[in-house]
Design a protein around this motif. Structure first.
Motif, short mmCIF file in Angstrom:
data_model
loop_
_atom_site.label_atom_id
_atom_site.label_comp_id
_atom_site.label_asym_id
_atom_site.label_seq_id
_atom_site.Cartn_x
_atom_site.Cartn_y
_atom_site.Cartn_z
N THR A 1 2.26 24.48 13.75
CA THR A 1 0.88 23.75 13.73
C THR A 1 1.00 22.58 13.42
N ILE A 2 0.28 21.78 14.20
CA ILE A 2 0.34 20.21 14.05
C ILE A 2 -0.93 19.80 13.66
N LYS A 3 -0.68 18.84 12.61
CA LYS A 3 -1.85 18.01 12.10
C LYS A 3 -1.69 16.48 12.14
N TYR A 4 -3.00 15.97 12.44
CA TYR A 4 -2.99 14.51 12.51
C TYR A 4 -3.86 13.73 11.27
N GLY A 5 -3.65 12.51 10.91
CA GLY A 5 -4.44 11.82 10.11
C GLY A 5 -5.81 11.37 10.77
N LYS B 1 0.73 -1.25 -0.24
CA LYS B 1 -0.13 0.02 -0.06
C LYS B 1 0.84 1.36 0.06
N GLN B 2 0.33 2.57 -0.19
CA GLN B 2 0.83 3.84 -0.41
C GLN B 2 1.09 4.08 1.05
N ARG B 3 2.26 5.05 1.04
CA ARG B 3 2.44 5.68 2.35
C ARG B 3 1.34 6.60 2.85
N GLN B 4 0.95 6.50 4.21
CA GLN B 4 -0.13 7.16 4.82
C GLN B 4 0.17 8.11 5.69
N PHE B 5 -0.34 9.16 5.77
CA PHE B 5 -0.03 10.40 6.57
C PHE B 5 -0.49 9.97 7.81
N VAL B 6 0.48 10.39 8.76
CA VAL B 6 0.16 10.08 10.38
C VAL B 6 -0.03 11.42 10.88
N ALA B 7 1.34 12.30 11.06
CA ALA B 7 0.92 13.49 11.83
C ALA B 7 2.28 14.53 11.34
N ASP B 8 2.29 15.53 11.52
CA ASP B 8 3.30 16.35 11.27
C ASP B 8 3.05 17.73 12.02
N ILE B 9 4.32 18.47 11.96
CA ILE B 9 4.36 19.69 12.55
C ILE B 9 5.00 20.74 11.79
N SER B 10 4.49 22.06 11.53
CA SER B 10 5.15 22.82 10.77
C SER B 10 6.39 23.81 11.28
N TRP B 11 7.01 24.27 10.53
CA TRP B 11 8.10 25.03 11.38
C TRP B 11 7.52 25.96 12.22
N GLY B 12 6.58 26.40 12.20
CA GLY B 12 5.89 27.57 13.08
C GLY B 12 5.05 26.98 14.17
#
Length: 124
Positions: free
Chosen positions: A56-60, A43-54
């Motif tokens: 901001t945090i995002k979650y799958g 399967k393709q890679r799936q987004f889990v979570a990230d944080i921007s330089w500033g």
């Protein structure tokens, strides 16, 4: 040379917890985001979570409420605290640093980088 080094994978029982860490090294000026993806064989890679330089945090959607992403003050290390793990969380987890501004010798460049991957297995 920019490198991402991951640690913290392993075997855990359902309902358990693990913490992954990823450190970026090299002549980094900034990045747009740093975080984690997972990949299951076939399967393709799936987004889990990230944080921007500033900051901001995002979650799958599949990890919201269970996983928490934090970052060291120096912005060079991110931590993924994974709680309430499920068998379907089993995957290779890859650290990613996106749109990294870094120096190649005397000149700046812009690239994306991936870690080598760390296996997380959730099983009884």
């Amino acid at each position: 040379q920019v490198q991402l080094v991951e640690s913290g994978g392993g075997l855990v029982q359902p309902g358990g917890s693990l913490t992954l860490s990823c450190t970026v090294s090299g002549s980094i000026v900034s990045y747009s985001a740093m975080g984690w993806y997972l990949q299951v064989p076939g399967k393709q890679r799936q987004f889990v979570a990230d944080i921007s330089w500033g900051g901001t945090i995002k979650y799958g959607d599949s990890v919201k409420g269970r996983f928490t992403l934090t970052r060291a003050d120096e912005r060079n290390t991110v931590f993924l605290q994974m709680n309430s793990l499920k068998p379907e969380d089993t995957a290779v987890y890859y650290c990613n640093a996106d749109t990294v501004i870094h120096y190649k010798g005397a000149y700046p460049g812009e690239d994306d980088f991936w870690g080598q991957g760390t296996q997380v297995t959730v099983s009884s």
